[in-house]
Write an enzyme that holds these catalytic residues in place. Sequence first.
Site, short mmCIF file in Angstrom:
data_model
loop_
_atom_site.label_atom_id
_atom_site.label_comp_id
_atom_site.label_asym_id
_atom_site.label_seq_id
_atom_site.Cartn_x
_atom_site.Cartn_y
_atom_site.Cartn_z
N GLU A 105 48.72 9.92 21.68
CA GLU A 105 48.29 11.32 21.62
C GLU A 105 47.24 11.53 20.53
OE1 GLU A 105 52.47 12.54 21.53
OE2 GLU A 105 51.96 13.92 23.14
N GLU A 125 58.13 8.72 25.79
CA GLU A 125 59.07 9.73 25.30
C GLU A 125 60.22 10.01 26.27
OE1 GLU A 125 55.84 9.79 25.14
OE2 GLU A 125 55.15 10.60 23.22
N1 T1G Z 1 59.90 5.33 15.19
C1 T1G Z 1 60.65 4.71 14.26
N2 T1G Z 1 61.00 3.40 14.31
C2 T1G Z 1 60.54 2.69 15.35
C3 T1G Z 1 59.75 3.27 16.37
C4 T1G Z 1 59.43 4.64 16.26
N3 T1G Z 1 58.65 5.26 17.15
N4 T1G Z 1 59.46 2.29 17.28
C5 T1G Z 1 60.05 1.17 16.83
N5 T1G Z 1 60.69 1.41 15.68
C6 T1G Z 1 61.41 0.43 14.86
C7 T1G Z 1 62.63 -0.14 15.58
O1 T1G Z 1 63.74 0.70 15.36
C8 T1G Z 1 62.77 -1.48 14.86
O2 T1G Z 1 63.33 -1.18 13.59
C9 T1G Z 1 61.33 -1.89 14.61
O3 T1G Z 1 60.55 -0.69 14.69
C10 T1G Z 1 60.80 -2.87 15.63
O4 T1G Z 1 61.08 -2.29 16.91
C11 T1G Z 1 55.41 13.62 19.52
C12 T1G Z 1 57.80 12.71 19.95
C13 T1G Z 1 56.92 -0.03 19.57
C14 T1G Z 1 57.12 -1.37 21.70
O5 T1G Z 1 59.32 5.62 22.13
O6 T1G Z 1 59.13 0.90 22.37
O7 T1G Z 1 55.96 9.80 19.74
O8 T1G Z 1 65.33 -2.68 13.72
O9 T1G Z 1 62.47 -4.20 17.74
O10 T1G Z 1 60.11 -5.27 20.34
O11 T1G Z 1 55.02 12.81 21.66
O12 T1G Z 1 59.78 -0.51 19.27
O13 T1G Z 1 63.25 -3.45 12.56
O14 T1G Z 1 64.64 -1.62 11.56
O15 T1G Z 1 61.52 -2.46 19.35
O16 T1G Z 1 58.00 -5.29 18.86
C15 T1G Z 1 57.54 7.48 21.17
C16 T1G Z 1 59.57 3.18 20.79
C17 T1G Z 1 58.23 8.09 19.99
C18 T1G Z 1 58.22 3.76 21.17
C19 T1G Z 1 57.78 -2.35 19.50
N6 T1G Z 1 57.44 6.05 20.96
N7 T1G Z 1 59.41 1.83 20.29
O17 T1G Z 1 58.70 -3.24 20.14
O18 T1G Z 1 60.00 -4.10 18.13
S1 T1G Z 1 58.48 9.78 20.24
C20 T1G Z 1 58.39 5.23 21.47
C21 T1G Z 1 59.23 0.80 21.16
C22 T1G Z 1 56.90 10.44 20.13
C23 T1G Z 1 55.43 12.39 20.38
C24 T1G Z 1 56.78 11.84 20.58
C25 T1G Z 1 59.15 -0.55 20.52
C26 T1G Z 1 57.71 -1.06 20.32
P1 T1G Z 1 64.19 -2.30 12.80
P2 T1G Z 1 61.36 -3.27 18.11
P3 T1G Z 1 59.18 -4.57 19.40
#
Ligand code: T1G
Length: 694
Positions: A105, A125
């Site tokens: 975004e 999301e």
């Molecule tokens: N926020 C906080 N922590 C996150 C995170 C996030 N968005 N994404 C990953 N982590 C942490 C995860 O908990 C882990 O922590 C570490 O990063 C590695 O993750 C307004 C509201 C990005 C593809 O839904 O799909 O934006 O265990 O093991 O396999 O519209 O993480 O090491 O302490 O999964 O390399 C939207 C979610 C948020 C993406 C990486 N974004 N993340 O995969 O590593 S809502 C998502 C993923 C938002 C806006 C809205 C995957 C990854 P720890 P991992 P990975």
Amino acid sequence: MTAEYQVHGAVAVITLNNPPVNGMGLETRTAAVKGIQRALADDAVKAIVITGAGKAFSGGADIKEFNTPKALTEPSLHTLIATAESATKPVVAAIHSVCMGGGLELSLGCHYRVAMPGAQIALPEVKLGLLPGAGGTQRLPRVLGLEPALNMIVSGTPVPSEQLPALFDEIYAADVDLLQSAVAFAEKIADVRPLPKVRERKVDYPNHEAFLQFSRNTVKAMAGPFPAPLECVETVAASVTMKFEDGLKFERERFLHLIQTTESKALRHAFFAERMASKVPDVPADTPVRTIQRAAIVGAGTMGGGIAMNFLNAGIPVTLLETRQEALDKGIATIRKNYENTVKKGKLTAEKLEQRMGLLNSTLAYEDIAGADIVVEAVFEDMGVKEAVFRKLDEVMKPGAILATNTSTLDVDQIAAFTGRPQDVIGTHFFSPANVMKLLEIVRGSQTGKDVLATALALSRKLKKTGVVSGVCDGFIGNRMIEQYSRQAGFLLEEGALPEQVDKAAEKFGFAMGPFRMGDLAGNDIGWAIRKRRYVEKPEISYSRTADLLCEMGRYGQKTGAGWYDYKPGDRTAYPNAQVNAMIVQHSADLGIGRRKISDKEIVERLVYALVNEGALILEEGVALRASDIDMVYLTGYGFPLYRGGPMFYADTVGLPNVLAAIHQYARGHHGEAWQPAPLLVKLAEANLGFNSK
Ligand code: T1G
């Protein structure tokens, strides 16, 4: 440090830097806004590049911040995006690796976007029970078009950058230096005016109402209990039916609604729970792991064959060991058949089938598996049989081989003691069908080496399983809890319910299958064998004998064509059986119990709180490391409804004081002795805390 600022010639470069995935937390947003303002105030700067450090551009908003004051503290993501979009100098997003959610975004608010190939682009999301809440539902359709944008937003599925040419002004070759190229691009367009803004584009989709109505109907049919998918459709619809600012306002309103829903909180809980499960406090993440290049499975039955498939699917050669050639042949034939069915469903190519079968060897001689790096025993669930196998493995296996048992309830320490290398012994409890179920309970013996545990956790990820660590106890985490659940199911039959009512109530709550349909699927004789052992070992524990009476009728379930229900060949429908129901009613009379009408609410509370109470005991005994691990076991191995977050999370949403009050009420009823409140549950309830309280 959450964002770095550097100037390359006439281009300011802002690098988001909030490991591990540059989540757009408050500090990161603040540093990025400051960076843009600093670049705008510097006359020597003609253009701005925003990029991400490490392994992502940005994984999106910082999910850890949600439902905390920080998430609503300025500068919000909206403010950051507006700062970029309204900048008087061009802002270029330089994208690599991962660009998701709020990260995408932000890039849509920039004037230009350049990317490396292979970057994962998504608005995921919806998988968290949300919708893109920072303009994604309004801007993405303006760049990609209504249909592709709607598909990306409703599915949340990542798309490689090179498949989205409309989104990027440049997609570079893989060997290019992104920063250099982005700076050069910024210099090239530094003086181009007017600055292109996505918000000023129009979504052109003739007859969009028909398409949107079709989308609503399709999404409504597949969303089940989750509200987010349909909200995604409605907010994306606003990109064609409303002015941009109104669409943004509508999106914001629907996002704020979703973020408060239990379904979203449950999905976010599960997201972190899955990642927490692989963390063991006394086993550091950098603990060296043993190399697993070759596996062996002892036992080619249903479990052994399914387990073998997991390794074959991960490209790890397997040697299957049996005692008789016909058992071996049958096991191999079953594996091939399973793969052929997957090919028929179009989920596997015939070539891949042969590739995987090519990795499968078989033998009748233990000597042939000596060189395997891990051997998984999957023989009959009898300690005597396991002893023979492990003594032989101890004799034969090379030093350093991991000796794993697939036992579902037996004592892993006792099994380890059959060998001279207890540090190499671990439990790897797969769930049937082993090649399908995601859950893998990793049972840590008292002498299991830390490196062996770390290896098992790494292996579970390689096998695409959700590994959850359990201590040694009868039934580990999942089966120990399900025993109390089944106990209550039996008592409910004695008191007045029938199988169909109990199953319907459980399935209405969201379980994939109620206790009696589940028994018929797994085989009622399995529970029968466990109870017969219990009657000898722990005569003080009361059980309903109804299930025993059913087994004495030879009604083991689908495998005998009849169990609690009747079944027709090739039809999994469970048809109630009058003879079974008569037996149940008669058994109540024989016990002198006056049958009563039981509410669905009572049925669900007794089934679910039985899980919760036993889970609390497992937690306070340290058999499970954390409540969210117990939730993962039930979400990935027992068909607990995802939108309720798992038994312990669900109990928190009900409120532990309410759970405890219900337990006290059932303790006054039939077989009230089964309702001894776990001390941890009492303690948390009295402090008005939850199992997952931070
Ligand atoms: N926020 C906080 N922590 C996150 C995170 C996030 N968005 N994404 C990953 N982590 C942490 C995860 O908990 C882990 O922590 C570490 O990063 C590695 O993750 C307004 C509201 C990005 C593809 O839904 O799909 O934006 O265990 O093991 O396999 O519209 O993480 O090491 O302490 O999964 O390399 C939207 C979610 C948020 C993406 C990486 N974004 N993340 O995969 O590593 S809502 C998502 C993923 C938002 C806006 C809205 C995957 C990854 P720890 P991992 P990975």
